[in-house]
Design a protein around this motif. Structure first.
Motif, mmCIF file in Angstrom:
data_model
loop_
_atom_site.group_PDB
_atom_site.id
_atom_site.type_symbol
_atom_site.label_atom_id
_atom_site.label_comp_id
_atom_site.label_asym_id
_atom_site.label_seq_id
_atom_site.Cartn_x
_atom_site.Cartn_y
_atom_site.Cartn_z
ATOM 1 N N UNK A 1 0.651 -1.072 -0.154
ATOM 2 C CA UNK A 1 0.130 -0.015 -0.067
ATOM 3 C C UNK A 1 0.702 1.485 0.217
ATOM 4 N N UNK A 2 0.239 2.451 -0.195
ATOM 5 C CA UNK A 2 0.911 3.463 -0.754
ATOM 6 C C UNK A 2 0.980 4.419 0.670
ATOM 7 N N UNK A 3 1.998 4.716 1.310
ATOM 8 C CA UNK A 3 2.077 5.356 2.489
ATOM 9 C C UNK A 3 1.945 6.681 2.500
ATOM 10 N N UNK A 4 2.078 7.358 1.120
ATOM 11 C CA UNK A 4 1.998 9.011 0.890
ATOM 12 C C UNK A 4 0.309 9.255 0.824
ATOM 13 N N UNK A 5 -0.559 8.277 0.731
ATOM 14 C CA UNK A 5 -1.868 8.728 0.656
ATOM 15 C C UNK A 5 -2.635 8.325 1.719
ATOM 16 N N UNK A 6 -3.118 9.296 2.605
ATOM 17 C CA UNK A 6 -3.874 9.101 3.808
ATOM 18 C C UNK A 6 -5.143 8.365 3.585
#
Length: 415
Positions: free
Chosen positions: A162-167
């Protein structure tokens, strides 16, 4: 498989082949539709026995799926829906066409992810991003995150990249406090590829507090939700893996966003046991993705096609495009979504100073937006007129779904 499933699979392949032979498309939808009519459980039967990766998100699904299939291909044959048919009909058709393969990498429309999770029981699911898309029919972004969250709680044994940069993605992956992640569940693998579009994630989906950002970090001001520490990170022209080793990524695809897609592909492939050093060279073999990024020479112009369907993807398209004459094309047919008001969420200022041409069914909507953004433009009625209206050299073409396909048809070439 049961006899009914075998018959359905055979009919699916035949229908898809007839569709291709008749020039009615690649058969990805009709083949799966007919197969599922014969056996509603066909997708589950075809998925059984394969190690499957699902790739979902608002933007970048098709490209990341192609890159992931290339990386996983180190291990053996991979079934994939490479033309972007990302609903169950497309998945069914892709698996039926591929026959017996040990692996599959499937792009999944974000609305259908819960359904496809149930049918395929994947080895891993990659979650890229969530942003506004097709405003007349798509769910609001927080609702989509809630849909994902509820589905993932029901499948605690699935590996998640998963993308850690997208809340919104981080919240979707984080189980509600009433249903904590099981102790035996695989840990989430986080990647960081950057997030240039922030306008759909200023408000925390957990508590309604504001999201604050400093450099590459973000956190909620009202609850513990914050950016997790990523395991895979885009750095310069390459990717850092969880061991701290850096791998140079050389792609034929433009833009930093595609290095981020490559990082995701390497992270997913690693869950299958593929070493980054073995996978990274495979990524450079991907040159065009269902016509996206394709370059065509015509009448002395080097034409590059970029697909952009919503505010976030237009922002990335501007980053990928060279400082050269640029044709923008907008339609609002059913596959595009009928509401074009999202154009006012796009900042077209990066196009100032270059020759801009516009076309498409909704060119006048685009014209109003460019006037507001003080970007000079020229309206052309056909793609041929656009080609004739620019000097020899590079012509960047940025278009949404059906406008993109219209231009491909005018080029009279299968890309």
């Amino acid at each position: 498989m049961p006899l009914r499933a075998k018959v359905a699979s055979s009919v699916s392949r035949t229908a898809a082949a007839l569709s291709r032979a008749a020039g009615r498309g690649d058969g990805s939808v009709i083949g799966g539709w007919i197969g599922l009519k014969i056996d509603p459980e066909l997708l589950a039967h075809l998925a059984a026995g394969r190690a499957i990766a699902l790739v979902s998100g608002t933007n970048g699904k098709t490209t990341t799926t192609r890159l992931t299939a290339a990386a996983v291909g180190v291990l053996g044959p991979v079934a994939t829906n490479s033309f972007g048919a990302n609903m169950p009909t497309g998945h069914t058709s892709a698996l039926a066409k591929a026959g017996s393969t040990p692996y599959a990498v499937l792009e999944v429309d974000e609305h259908y992810l819960p359904q496809v999770l149930e049918a395929t029981e994947p080895h891993v699911v990659a979650l890229l991003n969530l942003s506004r898309d097709q405003l007349d029919r798509a769910k609001e972004v927080a609702m989509m995150a809630q849909l994902w969250r509820a589905a993932l709680v029901r499948h605690p044994a699935i590996r998640i990249v998963a993308n850690a940069d997208d809340p919104m993605v981080v919240w979707a992956v984080t189980p509600p406090s009433a249903e904590p992640r099981r102790a035996d569940a695989p840990p989430v693998t986080w990647f960081s590829a950057g997030q240039r579009w922030h306008d759909d994630s200023w408000v925390c989906p957990e508590c309604g507090g504001s999201i604050e950002r400093v450099d590459d970090q973000w956190w909620c001001t009202g609850c513990p939700l914050r950016r997790p520490e990523p395991h895979w990170v885009v750095e310069d022209e390459g990717v850092l893996d969880p061991t701290g080793a850096w791998h140079k990524v050389v792609l034929q695809l433009p833009g930093r966003v595609n290095i981020g897609n490559a990082a995701t592909a390497l992270a997913v492939a690693a869950t299958f046991g593929v070493r980054p050093t073995d996978a990274v060279s495979r990524l450079g073999g991907v040159a065009s993705v269902a016509g996206r990024y394709a370059q065509v020479s015509k009448d002395g112009r080097n034409i590059r096609l970029l697909l952009a369907k919503n505010p976030a993807s237009w922002l990335e398209a501007f980053d990928m495009a060279d400082d050269a004459p640029t044709l923008l094309s907008i339609n609002a047919r059913d596959p595009d979504g009928l509401d074009t008001s999202w154009l006012f969420d796009v900042d077209f200022a990066p196009l100032r100073g270059r020759q801009v041409l516009i076309t498409g069914d909704r060119a006048y909507d685009l014209a109003v937006r460019l006037e507001v953004n003080e970007v000079p433009f020229q309206h052309v009625r056909t793609f041929a007129e656009a080609v004739a209206g620019v000097p020899p050299g590079r012509l960047e073409v940025i278009a949404n779904y059906t406008a993109f396909q219209d231009i491909r048809a005018e080029l009279n070439r299968v890309l």
